[in-house]
Design an enzyme around this catalytic site. Sequence first.
Site, mmCIF file in Angstrom:
data_model
loop_
_atom_site.group_PDB
_atom_site.id
_atom_site.type_symbol
_atom_site.label_atom_id
_atom_site.label_comp_id
_atom_site.label_asym_id
_atom_site.label_seq_id
_atom_site.Cartn_x
_atom_site.Cartn_y
_atom_site.Cartn_z
ATOM 1 N N ASP A 141 103.431 -46.660 32.582
ATOM 2 C CA ASP A 141 104.161 -47.747 32.346
ATOM 3 C C ASP A 141 105.034 -48.492 33.532
ATOM 4 O O ASP A 141 105.185 -49.468 33.667
ATOM 5 C CB ASP A 141 105.379 -47.362 31.562
ATOM 6 N N ARG B 281 97.531 -38.202 27.082
ATOM 7 C CA ARG B 281 98.155 -37.212 26.545
ATOM 8 C C ARG B 281 99.004 -37.364 25.310
ATOM 9 O O ARG B 281 99.844 -38.465 25.124
ATOM 10 C CB ARG B 281 99.446 -36.513 27.493
ATOM 11 N N ASP C 262 107.645 -42.367 33.281
ATOM 12 C CA ASP C 262 106.318 -42.747 32.931
ATOM 13 C C ASP C 262 105.573 -43.490 33.929
ATOM 14 O O ASP C 262 105.612 -44.780 34.315
ATOM 15 C CB ASP C 262 106.003 -43.506 31.643
ATOM 16 N N THR D 179 101.532 -33.214 20.861
ATOM 17 C CA THR D 179 100.996 -31.856 21.261
ATOM 18 C C THR D 179 100.926 -31.662 22.753
ATOM 19 O O THR D 179 100.804 -30.553 23.264
ATOM 20 C CB THR D 179 99.658 -31.601 20.530
HETATM 21 C C1 PRP Z 1 100.157 -39.279 32.218
HETATM 22 C C2 PRP Z 1 99.740 -38.898 33.669
HETATM 23 C C3 PRP Z 1 98.710 -37.848 33.616
HETATM 24 C C4 PRP Z 1 99.301 -37.058 32.381
HETATM 25 C C5 PRP Z 1 99.957 -35.869 33.033
HETATM 26 O O1 PRP Z 1 99.031 -40.044 31.849
HETATM 27 O O2 PRP Z 1 99.265 -40.085 34.327
HETATM 28 O O3 PRP Z 1 97.479 -38.168 33.286
HETATM 29 O O4 PRP Z 1 100.365 -37.763 31.679
HETATM 30 O O5 PRP Z 1 100.525 -35.058 31.808
HETATM 31 P P1 PRP Z 1 99.889 -33.607 31.830
HETATM 32 O O6 PRP Z 1 99.976 -32.951 33.085
HETATM 33 O O7 PRP Z 1 100.797 -32.885 30.764
HETATM 34 O O8 PRP Z 1 98.629 -33.710 30.846
HETATM 35 P P2 PRP Z 1 99.422 -40.608 30.302
HETATM 36 O O9 PRP Z 1 98.863 -39.623 29.164
HETATM 37 O O10 PRP Z 1 100.794 -40.905 29.992
HETATM 38 O O11 PRP Z 1 98.413 -41.742 30.299
HETATM 39 P P3 PRP Z 1 98.610 -43.300 31.050
HETATM 40 O O12 PRP Z 1 98.170 -42.878 32.326
HETATM 41 O O13 PRP Z 1 97.470 -44.021 30.268
HETATM 42 O O14 PRP Z 1 99.762 -43.785 30.681
HETATM 43 N N1 URA Z 2 103.261 -38.372 32.737
HETATM 44 C C1 URA Z 2 104.107 -39.364 33.517
HETATM 45 O O1 URA Z 2 103.994 -40.399 33.670
HETATM 46 N N2 URA Z 2 105.358 -38.682 33.663
HETATM 47 C C2 URA Z 2 105.635 -37.576 33.448
HETATM 48 O O2 URA Z 2 106.874 -37.044 33.804
HETATM 49 C C3 URA Z 2 104.954 -36.349 32.735
HETATM 50 C C4 URA Z 2 103.616 -37.096 32.409
#
Ligand code: PRP
Ligand code: URA
Length: 236
Positions: free
Chosen positions: A201, A102, A198, A106
């Site tokens: 993380d 994400r 997160d 944006t």
């Molecule tokens: C997080 C989560 C989802 C997304 C949700 O991933 O695991 O995939 O955000 O957000 P949204 O509903 O607003 O799209 P992230 O982009 O942080 O990537 P990661 O899993 O690699 O940390």
């Molecule tokens: N992705 C995450 O990991 N946590 C949130 O709260 C939103 C997006």
Amino acid sequence: MAIHVSSHPLVAHKLALLRDKATTPKQFRELVRELSWLLGYEAMADLETRQVTVETPLEEMAAAALEPRVGLIPVLRAGLGMVDAMLELMPTAQVWHIGLYRDERTLKPVEYYNKLPDAATVQVCLILDPMLATGGSSAATVDILKAWGAARIKQVSLIAAPEGIATLSAAHPDVEIHVAAVDRELNDRGYIVPGLGDAGDRQFGTFAGPSSEPGHDSDETAEVVRRLQRNLSPDR
Ligand code: PRP
Ligand code: URA
């Protein structure tokens, strides 16, 4: 819209531990796995079975076997932690990874990994992603799976925001959503509150210091969230 929020006390108990900021990455991974097992069990409650014959030590009997070919679709990275539990439930499921992150400013999903073959090889797809925040990542994954030819798609997440549920169900009303909890809202950086922070993380221990703490202050990001919230409720 079909949204299923688990009411199982074990799910509630484990989710409380998962949210706790004192939970270590090792405990967090264990809890994601245990919650995925429980949610997966609930999400698969309506899968069809076919009749098979089994010979017990005493006699032959009619029994049931799972009918559809199931695909697990973990969304990288955070969805990875949900795969093993689902494979324990369904050892013959296929696993097709989708890489999306994400954009922090944006909040739009950016695709970086997709090795799906030309035509769908499964009948039911379970998208695995712990967080359904704006719904952008989930809606994009469903777009990819539908273009692939997937006919039946379920989203399995641990926590959803109302904004994400609204976005996903407006774009794809046929997709069933299974979650452990629906939280209050998104904050102005697109994080679910109260949430758990997160999910990627916390699973993988990738905390790089204050600059990588959830989101960066950005008027653009806050405006994206306000737009989502206006769509949810015109009076807000
Ligand atoms: C997080 C989560 C989802 C997304 C949700 O991933 O695991 O995939 O955000 O957000 P949204 O509903 O607003 O799209 P992230 O982009 O942080 O990537 P990661 O899993 O690699 O940390
Ligand atoms: N992705 C995450 O990991 N946590 C949130 O709260 C939103 C997006």
